[in-house]
Enzyme design. Structure first.
Site, PDB file in Angstrom:
ATOM      1  N   HIS A  45       0.800  -1.222   0.000  1.00  0.00           N
ATOM      2  CA  HIS A  45       0.000   0.000   0.000  1.00  0.00           C
ATOM      3  C   HIS A  45       0.834   1.275   0.000  1.00  0.00           C
ATOM      4  O   HIS A  45       0.285   2.355  -0.208  1.00  0.00           O
ATOM      5  CB  HIS A  45      -0.954   0.003   1.201  1.00  0.00           C
ATOM      6  N   ARG A  70       6.747  -6.466   3.300  1.00  0.00           N
ATOM      7  CA  ARG A  70       5.528  -6.974   2.694  1.00  0.00           C
ATOM      8  C   ARG A  70       5.567  -6.696   1.193  1.00  0.00           C
ATOM      9  O   ARG A  70       5.505  -5.546   0.781  1.00  0.00           O
ATOM     10  CB  ARG A  70       4.279  -6.337   3.304  1.00  0.00           C
ATOM     11  N   ASP A  84      15.915 -11.664  -3.325  1.00  0.00           N
ATOM     12  CA  ASP A  84      17.219 -11.365  -3.901  1.00  0.00           C
ATOM     13  C   ASP A  84      17.805 -10.054  -3.388  1.00  0.00           C
ATOM     14  O   ASP A  84      19.033  -9.915  -3.305  1.00  0.00           O
ATOM     15  CB  ASP A  84      17.139 -11.333  -5.432  1.00  0.00           C
ATOM     16  N   GLU A 149      -6.849 -12.265   5.791  1.00  0.00           N
ATOM     17  CA  GLU A 149      -7.596 -11.040   5.541  1.00  0.00           C
ATOM     18  C   GLU A 149      -9.007 -11.274   5.011  1.00  0.00           C
ATOM     19  O   GLU A 149      -9.662 -10.310   4.595  1.00  0.00           O
ATOM     20  CB  GLU A 149      -6.848 -10.169   4.522  1.00  0.00           C
ATOM     21  N   ASP A 175      -8.600  -5.220   6.475  1.00  0.00           N
ATOM     22  CA  ASP A 175      -9.103  -5.951   5.312  1.00  0.00           C
ATOM     23  C   ASP A 175     -10.066  -7.048   5.727  1.00  0.00           C
ATOM     24  O   ASP A 175     -11.039  -7.336   5.008  1.00  0.00           O
ATOM     25  CB  ASP A 175      -7.946  -6.528   4.503  1.00  0.00           C
TER      26      ASP A 175
END
Length: 262
Positions: A45, A70, A84, A149, A175
């Site tokens: 977000h 996240r 990575d 969620e 959520d």
């Protein structure tokens, strides 16, 4: 640094974290020095890119706080790129069932245990190939937190926590409230009942549970539910609330002038 010390069961209380959404390494480093046990860099977000996330990881590395990332999705093509650049603890958004959880786990493991592509020579995660043990140890270094969620995820919680490689559960209350038909009401009785149920089932399976508590009431509820890790605020919230309080103090209070202290 023990990457997962913030989830140890023998802590006196839950580990406390801060959500980072400003997408800036300078503020990330500042927040990570305050004393929070962990900080989360949000790419779902917040306006983050791989470049802004890696710069924040570099800044946080100089502090005691554990970094959690996240990704924008839990799809394999997103997961491998965050691994990575050196993210070791991932919060996987919108895990609705065991199949999705298993696919996400596979994306974090090199073959034959999983499907992660091998590009470690180009990767910060391996110190650009200088960590000669990286390929043989990377699977064990990764820590995955499944975010619950939706009602589907709540109904599937026993199967999700049973997936090998899912190390912890995070309940996204905002959520979850929205998908249950209670947008903007994370403290709705039905939402909190689902929250407590997920926490109880995860604890039964021996998996740590966490959440983001946007206010003191939610933090109290989370602690009572046995959450081992709780984000108690955001960098955006610190700035907006602090700014509003400062402005209000100077606009509404009639106080004698004091010498400036800088």
């Amino acid at each position: 640094m023990n990457e997962h010390a913030f989830l140890q069961a023998d802590r006196e209380g839950p580990s406390l974290g801060l959500w980072l959404g400003l997408a800036n390494p300078y503020t990330a480093e500042l927040c990570a020095t305050i004393g929070f046990d962990w900080v989360l860099v949000d790419s779902e977000h917040a306006p983050n890119t791989l470049q802004t996330v890696v710069s924040q990881l570099q800044a946080i590395a100089a502090t005691p706080a554990v970094p959690v990332v996240r990704p924008p999705t839990s799809r394999p093509e997103a997961i491998k790129r965050y691994l990575d650049i050196g993210a070791r603890t991932l919060l996987l958004p919108m895990i609705d069932g065991p199949e999705q959880a298993a696919a996400a786990v596979a994306a974090t493991r090199y073959p034959p245990e999983g499907t992660r592509g091998v590009g470690s020579a180009l990767a910060r995660a391996s110190r650009w190939g200088q960590d000669t043990e990286y390929l043989s140890t990377a699977n064990d270094r990764t820590f995955l937190i499944a975010q619950i969620e939706s009602p589907q995820a709540v109904a599937s919680i026993d199967d999700i926590v049973a997936v090998e490689g899912i190390d912890a559960i995070f309940i996204g209350l905002s959520d979850l409230a929205a998908t249950m038909g209670h947008l903007g009401e994370p403290t709705h009785a039905g939402v909190l009942a689902a929250f407590r149920y997920v926490a109880q089932r995860a604890h039964h399976a021996g998996k740590p549970v966490g959440t983001l508590a946007g206010n003191e009431r939610l933090a109290t509820i989370a602690k009572a539910a046995g959450c081992q890790f709780i984000a108690v605020g955001t960098d955006v919230g610190l700035l907006t609330r602090g700014g509003a309080q400062l402005l209000s103090a100077h606009r509404t209070a009639e106080r004698p002038a004091r010498p400036a202290v800088y």
